[in-house]
Design an enzyme around this catalytic site. Sequence first.
Site, mmCIF file in Angstrom:
data_model
loop_
_atom_site.group_PDB
_atom_site.id
_atom_site.type_symbol
_atom_site.label_atom_id
_atom_site.label_comp_id
_atom_site.label_asym_id
_atom_site.label_seq_id
_atom_site.Cartn_x
_atom_site.Cartn_y
_atom_site.Cartn_z
ATOM 1 C CE LYS A 20 57.302 36.109 78.732
ATOM 2 N NZ LYS A 20 56.761 37.459 78.438
ATOM 3 C CE1 TYR A 60 52.883 37.008 82.310
ATOM 4 C CE2 TYR A 60 52.305 35.093 80.715
ATOM 5 C CZ TYR A 60 53.249 36.012 81.402
ATOM 6 O OH TYR A 60 54.491 35.911 80.781
ATOM 7 C CG ASN A 123 58.335 40.032 76.504
ATOM 8 O OD1 ASN A 123 58.107 38.779 76.343
ATOM 9 N ND2 ASN A 123 57.784 41.005 77.267
ATOM 10 C CG HIS A 126 58.359 35.440 83.578
ATOM 11 N ND1 HIS A 126 57.452 36.513 83.927
ATOM 12 C CD2 HIS A 126 58.398 35.063 84.783
ATOM 13 C CE1 HIS A 126 56.867 36.305 85.105
ATOM 14 N NE2 HIS A 126 57.689 35.556 85.739
ATOM 15 C CD GLU A 137 56.216 35.017 88.713
ATOM 16 O OE1 GLU A 137 55.546 35.955 88.284
ATOM 17 O OE2 GLU A 137 57.579 34.988 88.456
HETATM 18 P P1 GDP Z 1 56.976 41.681 82.328
HETATM 19 O O1 GDP Z 1 57.140 41.418 83.856
HETATM 20 O O2 GDP Z 1 58.208 42.631 82.046
HETATM 21 O O3 GDP Z 1 57.012 40.387 81.517
HETATM 22 O O4 GDP Z 1 55.866 42.411 82.032
HETATM 23 P P2 GDP Z 1 54.465 42.407 82.517
HETATM 24 O O5 GDP Z 1 54.465 41.651 83.865
HETATM 25 O O6 GDP Z 1 53.837 43.753 82.429
HETATM 26 O O7 GDP Z 1 53.414 41.652 81.284
HETATM 27 C C1 GDP Z 1 53.669 40.080 80.921
HETATM 28 C C2 GDP Z 1 53.705 39.923 79.730
HETATM 29 O O8 GDP Z 1 52.692 39.976 79.052
HETATM 30 C C3 GDP Z 1 54.987 40.511 79.048
HETATM 31 O O9 GDP Z 1 56.218 40.149 79.075
HETATM 32 C C4 GDP Z 1 54.524 40.710 77.304
HETATM 33 O O10 GDP Z 1 54.619 39.271 77.073
HETATM 34 C C5 GDP Z 1 52.859 40.741 77.637
HETATM 35 N N1 GDP Z 1 52.439 41.971 77.618
HETATM 36 C C6 GDP Z 1 52.623 43.147 78.430
HETATM 37 N N2 GDP Z 1 52.210 44.314 78.019
HETATM 38 C C7 GDP Z 1 51.690 44.029 76.843
HETATM 39 C C8 GDP Z 1 51.069 44.671 75.627
HETATM 40 O O11 GDP Z 1 50.954 45.925 75.849
HETATM 41 N N3 GDP Z 1 50.979 44.070 74.498
HETATM 42 C C9 GDP Z 1 51.363 42.825 74.499
HETATM 43 N N4 GDP Z 1 50.818 42.180 73.015
HETATM 44 N N5 GDP Z 1 51.843 42.008 75.302
HETATM 45 C C10 GDP Z 1 52.085 42.542 76.474
HETATM 46 MG MG MG Z 2 55.530 40.606 85.008
#
Ligand code: GDP
Ligand code: MG
Length: 161
Positions: A20, A60, A123, A126, A137
């Site tokens: 990212k 997303y 974080n 991805h 994807e």
């Molecule tokens: P991943 O698959 O581990 O990347 O997690 P998810 O698919 O649930 O979410 C996608 C991305 O959205 C995450 O990697 C974070 O960059 C962001 N994200 C998810 N949950 C949160 C949150 O509660 N707060 C914020 N600021 N970003 C979030």
């Molecule tokens: Mg995810």
Amino acid sequence: CPFYSSAVAGVCERTLIAVKPDGVQRKLVGEIIKRFEQRGFTLVGLKLLQASEGILAEHYHDLRRKPFYPALLRYMASGPVVAMVWEGHNVVRTSRAMVGDTDSSQAKPGTIRGDFSVHISRNVIHASDSVEVAEREISLWFHSGELISWETSDQSHLYQV
Ligand code: GDP
Ligand code: MG
């Protein structure tokens, strides 16, 4: 697919990994590639790009109603991303384990997020979370002509073929 894919189930699997914008800014691209190479996975696609709003909205889509969604799209468009496709046995599950918990503050040391980030909003990386999602994807981020199937010379040391 590698030629030994008939002998070893699951080696054909591919996943989308993206460094990212925070990871690119913080010069973590090499470190992240190193971890996937050293684990034994094969790089089959790689590019640096400025992600469009269209690709990010599609990527997303499931999170579009979350309160953090607008900030997530701004973050992901804030600078270049390094998108990669990695191939190997069980790569989707293994790479999720290498990446660590979504919430960096919960991510274990030794994982990429656990070693290089402190907050869920930045974080670093991805990784696709299932084989089906990975296929979707990969076709979103790459044209088929951008992916190279190739035989690596270390295969007999990684798999019993
Ligand atoms: P991943 O698959 O581990 O990347 O997690 P998810 O698919 O649930 O979410 C996608 C991305 O959205 C995450 O990697 C974070 O960059 C962001 N994200 C998810 N949950 C949160 C949150 O509660 N707060 C914020 N600021 N970003 C979030
Ligand atoms: Mg995810």
